[in-house]
Design an enzyme around this catalytic site. Structure first.
Site, short mmCIF file in Angstrom:
data_model
loop_
_atom_site.label_atom_id
_atom_site.label_comp_id
_atom_site.label_asym_id
_atom_site.label_seq_id
_atom_site.Cartn_x
_atom_site.Cartn_y
_atom_site.Cartn_z
N ASP A 110 5.62 -33.81 43.00
CA ASP A 110 5.91 -35.06 43.46
C ASP A 110 5.09 -36.26 43.05
O ASP A 110 5.45 -37.28 42.58
CB ASP A 110 6.50 -35.36 45.02
CG ASP A 110 6.57 -36.61 45.45
OD1 ASP A 110 7.55 -37.04 45.44
OD2 ASP A 110 5.64 -37.06 46.33
N LYS A 124 4.92 -39.53 40.22
CA LYS A 124 4.64 -41.02 40.45
C LYS A 124 3.48 -41.45 39.79
O LYS A 124 3.31 -42.44 38.96
CB LYS A 124 4.05 -41.10 41.82
CG LYS A 124 5.25 -40.87 42.88
CD LYS A 124 4.82 -40.52 44.34
CE LYS A 124 6.03 -40.46 45.39
NZ LYS A 124 5.65 -39.86 46.91
#
EC number: 1.1.1.3
Lengths: 440, 440
Positions: free
Chosen positions: A203, A207
């Site tokens: 994750d 980003k």
């Protein structure tokens, strides 16, 4: 007053419903800010019958988000479905193909298809906005794309995953194991049933891929990211970090080095005095080093319905107020192809925790190998076993004990080779723990 | 490619020269970002002969900045002259009157004339941008005006003056007096020869006036700000703060209360664990509490040539990229008239340091007066004199000693009246020190 901006919200989970509520609550203020009304006209979700606490009958309903994206009643499609393929991708592509602005919180989609989607948005002359995709409510996309327009960024690093920071904070404050904290995080809803995506760093990597592109004006290059998660971190590492003046955070780091753009996600030792070390719990933070502004840190909520919706609504307000900007700050054709800096060429300080046999000459043997590789040591910390095992006249038991080294800047490849040599020497009883150090 | 944006820089001090250098250095990146070249075409300063390390002959020179503002060779006037009247005001007014965009770092001008200038900019259809006016390199104007468009702000507080934070940091870390630290700050160039403007809080108040308007959508109301500086803070207060878990910072605070918008600048006790308490030295920080994003903190350099120029260039890039936005986030006619919350109605915790006579019954007398006023005490800290003065059988010398009270939330007026009563009771030998507490 100008024509209203008609917003269609695809995906009515926590964030989607918060967007619907905020647009209603801030209707007057947004009209004043944007110079035109901003109104939800259509929504889409899988389950129409679910009670969401708001009467949705005033909005056109679409079972299929792609139909919403093509609807003549919508100027701006808000994609909150999630996932890098399937309906999310189809919805965004359909919206862009029918000349509609897109606002999305979908980091996975952007990390994988961002470049192509940005090109489609540019060709259609519409916005592709994604403030909510990275670091939730923190306006990091706007900061990099607009506020730092006069800067050459040298490094960006941040806590981009609240689940990991929550787990590491509790491990540190309460001396708990990773597994215990993970279970608590799952119970409290801070971690998914399958936590791999968060705790193994993927994750954060999605980003980071987006932020790297914005920071350096390069094409998104998610495959280049070196990714390590936090599942190997032990309470012992956190105690050692504390003794040595550090905290351990899962950081995403993007840095311009001599060999190119280095992108990495890994547990990181940060000095306790740094702004980023103060960030505990589910909060996110990003620090940018750049030539003009020097150092800028943004701290705020990285997830949650309302904070994420705050970022989505800011994007919608931009769409309503101004002509679209290039999604990644400059036209796709003017983004550079990133020169990848291989992780083996990474240079930095290292925390190395060896598990050695508590017998004469071990520390000397380790130190000698380090010296032969020209790795300078800032500190060595040896903890004697407190067990009741039989000890030799020097108090040594022969049992496995931790030996912690903090190095000055060294090359990743050299460190790894040296640790292989130390293992071959028979000095260690377990694989080493290696945590990179990031200084302000 | 579109027409270049022609920039005229009025004022060639540290910030002005940094703007000229950055626009040259980032020429290609800015052209890519803005979709058009951005070029300095004209400059103005009082002294043409001074060596500024750059060949300025390529730019049109104006001895009079108002002439630059009217020049046909300039689309965007950057005002870096300073001062709320005189040539700065004349330059900005001349630029707006001749339909030119204005970028300024001039907080005093905006605090005093911001509303009228914003109206003039709107009527001319040009930009009036002032990211650099508040908190230097921190993009707080953009955050409030754009990134938090979906939020209702409830409170904003920040360290907005680097000089004061430098002095307080050194007083705390080194136990020095205010005067000693001020002298050092002056020697190092962090404080002016006449430091009144910084240390008495007026600089912070100008910045706060601007941020309050952006945060609450209200007309600038600088006269409403309650202003106290840091010159009364003693090393004893900093030691007491430390013992009680606080740090002392000069904060600008704007808050929506039951009685209206409260604006205040004063030395403030902040919990050591708060993000803002970590900010030491000349660094600035701003925290925003808002309904959707919850809490957002921005930390960065509040002054200095390059950081301030970073903000100026961001504004120039916005001017080059997009049609002008309303300077204060919404048209002047849609800004609300602020309802002023009087300081006497302020409610919060207080640190009160009394200097009492070290004799029986004094602490009880003080506590009784507090109880009569229904002011609840969180803690009382009495320090006995360590001097060699003669003492009674209870160890009391009768000499002046500090008695520190931390109150729970109480009304300012009640606290002041109660302190007057305590003084009238003859319990104190000096006027009390009162420092408000601000919690996260």
């Amino acid at each position: 007053m100008s024509q209203p901006l008609r917003v269609g919200v695809a995906g009515l989970g926590t964030v989607g419903m918060s967007v619907v509520r905020i647009l209603a609550r801030q209707e007057n203020a947004l009209a004043a800010r944007c110079g035109r009304p901003v109104r939800v006209t259509a929504v889409s979700s899988r389950d129409r019958s679910r009670d969401r606490g708001i009467d949705l009958r005033r909005y056109a309903w679409f079972d299929d988000p792609v139909e919403l994206a093509r609807s003549g009643e919508v100027d701006c499609v808000v994609e909150l479905i999630g996932g890098d393929e399937g309906p999310a991708r189809a919805t965004v592509e359909a919206a862009l193909a029918s000349g509609k602005h897109v606002v999305t919180a979908n980091k996975a989609l952007l990390a994988r298809h961002g470049l192509g989607l940005a090109r489609a948005a540019e060709e259609a002359g519409v916005a592709l906005a994604f403030e909510a995709s990275s670091a939730g409510g923190i306006p990091i996309v706007k900061a990099l794309r607009e506020a730092l327009a006069g800067n050459a960024v040298s490094r960006l690093y941040g806590i981009l995953n609240g689940t990991c920071n929550y787990i590491l904070s509790r491990m540190e404050l309460e001396g708990l194991s990773f597994q215990d904290c993970l279970k608590d995080a799952q119970r409290l809803g801070y971690a998914e049933a399958d936590p791999t995506f968060d705790v193994e760093g993927f994750d954060t990597a999605h980003k980071l891929a987006i932020l790297t592109s914005l920071a350096f004006g390069t094409e998104i290059d998610a495959e280049a990211i070196h990714v390590e998660g936090i599942s190997s971190i032990t309470p012992l590492d956190l105690r050692m970090a504390d003794e040595l003046g550090f905290r351990i955070k899962l950081l995403g780091v993007a840095e311009r080095t001599k060999t190119g753009i280095e992108q990495r996600v890994h547990p990181t030792m940060v000095p306790k005095s740094s702004a980023i070390a103060q960030v505990m719990g589910v909060t996110n933070a990003v620090t940018i080093d750049a030539d003009a502004v020097r150092e800028l840190t943004l701290i705020g909520p990285g997830a949650g319905g309302d904070p994420t919706a705050s970022a989505v609504v800011a994007d919608i307000a931009d769409v309503a107020s101004a002509p679209p900007r290039a999604p990644f700050g400059r036209p796709v054709d003017r983004l550079e192809k990133p020169q990848r800096a291989p992780m083996q060429r990474h240079e930095g300080g290292y925390y190395i925790r060896l598990t050695v046999h508590d017998r004469p000459g071990v520390a000397a043997g380790v130190a000698t190998r380090m010296a032969q590789a020209e790795i300078s040591l800032e500190s060595i910390l040896q903890k004697r076993a407190a067990s009741s095992a039989a000890k030799d006249p020097h108090g040594r038991s022969g049992a496995p004990v931790p030996l912690v080294l903090i190095t000055y800047a060294a090359a990743e490849a050299t460190v790894r080779e040296t640790l292989d040599r130390i293992a071959a020497d028979g000095l260690v009883s377990e694989p080493p723990q290696v945590i990179r150090i990031e200084r302000e």
